[in-house]
Design a protein around this motif. Structure first.
Motif, PDB file in Angstrom:
ATOM      1  N   PHE A  41      56.669  21.507  43.760  1.00 54.28           N
ATOM      2  CA  PHE A  41      56.614  22.960  43.617  1.00 54.28           C
ATOM      3  C   PHE A  41      57.955  23.528  43.168  1.00 54.28           C
ATOM      4  O   PHE A  41      58.040  24.313  42.209  1.00 54.28           O
ATOM      5  N   LEU A  44      59.016  22.488  39.540  1.00 48.55           N
ATOM      6  CA  LEU A  44      58.275  23.123  38.454  1.00 48.55           C
ATOM      7  C   LEU A  44      58.479  24.634  38.386  1.00 48.55           C
ATOM      8  O   LEU A  44      58.465  25.210  37.295  1.00 48.55           O
ATOM      9  N   SER A  45      58.653  25.268  39.523  1.00 46.75           N
ATOM     10  CA  SER A  45      58.674  26.733  39.524  1.00 46.75           C
ATOM     11  C   SER A  45      60.036  27.343  39.801  1.00 46.75           C
ATOM     12  O   SER A  45      60.210  28.553  39.647  1.00 46.75           O
ATOM     13  N   ALA A 190      51.997  19.244  41.744  1.00 44.46           N
ATOM     14  CA  ALA A 190      52.198  19.455  40.311  1.00 44.46           C
ATOM     15  C   ALA A 190      50.997  20.149  39.684  1.00 44.46           C
ATOM     16  O   ALA A 190      51.148  21.069  38.864  1.00 44.46           O
ATOM     17  N   CYS A 191      49.806  19.724  40.078  1.00 46.41           N
ATOM     18  CA  CYS A 191      48.585  20.319  39.509  1.00 46.41           C
ATOM     19  C   CYS A 191      48.363  21.741  39.999  1.00 46.41           C
ATOM     20  O   CYS A 191      48.130  22.659  39.205  1.00 46.41           O
ATOM     21  N   THR A 193      50.442  23.890  41.455  1.00 42.02           N
ATOM     22  CA  THR A 193      51.490  24.857  41.130  1.00 42.02           C
ATOM     23  C   THR A 193      51.279  25.462  39.747  1.00 42.02           C
ATOM     24  O   THR A 193      51.514  26.659  39.533  1.00 42.02           O
ATOM     25  N   LYS A 194      50.814  24.665  38.807  1.00 39.88           N
ATOM     26  CA  LYS A 194      50.562  25.165  37.456  1.00 39.88           C
ATOM     27  C   LYS A 194      49.436  26.195  37.431  1.00 39.88           C
ATOM     28  O   LYS A 194      49.420  27.087  36.589  1.00 39.88           O
ATOM     29  N   TRP A 195      48.487  26.077  38.359  1.00 33.38           N
ATOM     30  CA  TRP A 195      47.351  26.997  38.400  1.00 33.38           C
ATOM     31  C   TRP A 195      47.638  28.241  39.230  1.00 33.38           C
ATOM     32  O   TRP A 195      47.324  29.353  38.833  1.00 33.38           O
ATOM     33  N   ASN A 197      50.755  28.984  41.038  1.00 27.32           N
ATOM     34  CA  ASN A 197      52.151  29.389  41.217  1.00 27.32           C
ATOM     35  C   ASN A 197      52.463  29.534  42.709  1.00 27.32           C
ATOM     36  O   ASN A 197      52.236  28.608  43.475  1.00 27.32           O
ATOM     37  N   SER A 200      50.142  28.438  45.641  1.00 29.16           N
ATOM     38  CA  SER A 200      49.931  27.025  45.947  1.00 29.16           C
ATOM     39  C   SER A 200      50.585  26.645  47.275  1.00 29.16           C
ATOM     40  O   SER A 200      50.211  25.644  47.899  1.00 29.16           O
TER      41      SER A 200
END
Length: 221
Positions: A41, A44-45, A190-191, A193-195, A197, A200
């Motif tokens: 998380f 990526l963010s 990873a999956c 968080t992309k959906w 943010n 998650s």
């Protein structure tokens, strides 16, 4: 001279420790999955920073410092400081469930304030909370482990694989399972968080709350 009877208390105490809720395989799995999730998380963010696996932060700190990128180096240094502060507090408190509740509070605050406060403060909150949990839960059954990394757990699995005691095989399986759960948490993180943010974070919060519920017998003792 008559031999004194061996007291059953040490055996009973050992059995209680091994089967204590906070040292169960399920609890170790959930917390390890949370550790992997939080690292994915924040990476990526929040600008490529690790929340709990401080080894990665140390590596990038060294790279950035040698490259003269001091601002980016600070980006990796501050989570290290927050993690050390959280771990120090947890070691002094010696209250795993209180520290786990502290991690939950940190994650809820991050969820509600995400991008409303500077990202660095968000990272510090997550790192501090992860340290509270990691420093408090370090034993699964009779083996030590870490919820925020896999290297040490893999080495422990190898140690158990060549050990001669009767529980060595179980120790190997448990250590490998903990590593797998960390990997699973990172992949899920990873999956999701992309959906979702910031939302998650509901998943690691739910996982930590589940651990509190699993450890409720200790709260009554």
């Amino acid at each position: 001279m008559a031999m004194q009877a061996v007291s059953p208390e040490p055996v009973a105490e050992a059995a209680r420790v091994v089967h204590a809720p906070e040292r169960s395989v399920l609890v170790a799995s959930l917390l390890s999955m949370t550790g992997g999730f939080l690292d994915a998380f924040t990476w990526l963010s929040l600008g490529g920073v690790f929340a709990s696996s401080q080894t990665g932060n140390v590596i990038f700190l060294g790279i950035d410092a040698m490259s003269g990128q001091w601002r980016q180096a600070t980006h990796h240094l501050l989570p290290l400081a927050a993690f050390l502060l959280g771990a120090s507090l947890a070691i002094r408190l010696k209250s795993p469930l209180l520290c786990l509740a502290g991690e939950i509070v940190c994650l809820v605050a991050v969820l509600l304030l995400f991008h409303r406060i500077p990202d660095m403060i968000t990272i510090l909150g997550i790192s501090f909370g992860a340290a509270l949990q990691s420093a408090s839960f370090r034993q699964v059954e009779r083996w030590t482990y870490l919820t925020v990394t896999v290297t040490g757990n893999m080495l422990r699995a190898l140690d158990q694989s060549v050990a001669s005691d009767r529980d060595a095989a179980r120790g190997t399986v448990i250590m490998l399972l903990v590593c797998l759960m960390f990997l699973s948490g990172a992949a899920i993180g990873a999956c999701v968080t992309k959906w979702l943010n910031a939302w998650s974070l509901v998943l690691p919060i739910a996982s930590s709350v589940s651990v509190l519920w699993l450890c409720r017998p200790q709260l009554r003792d």
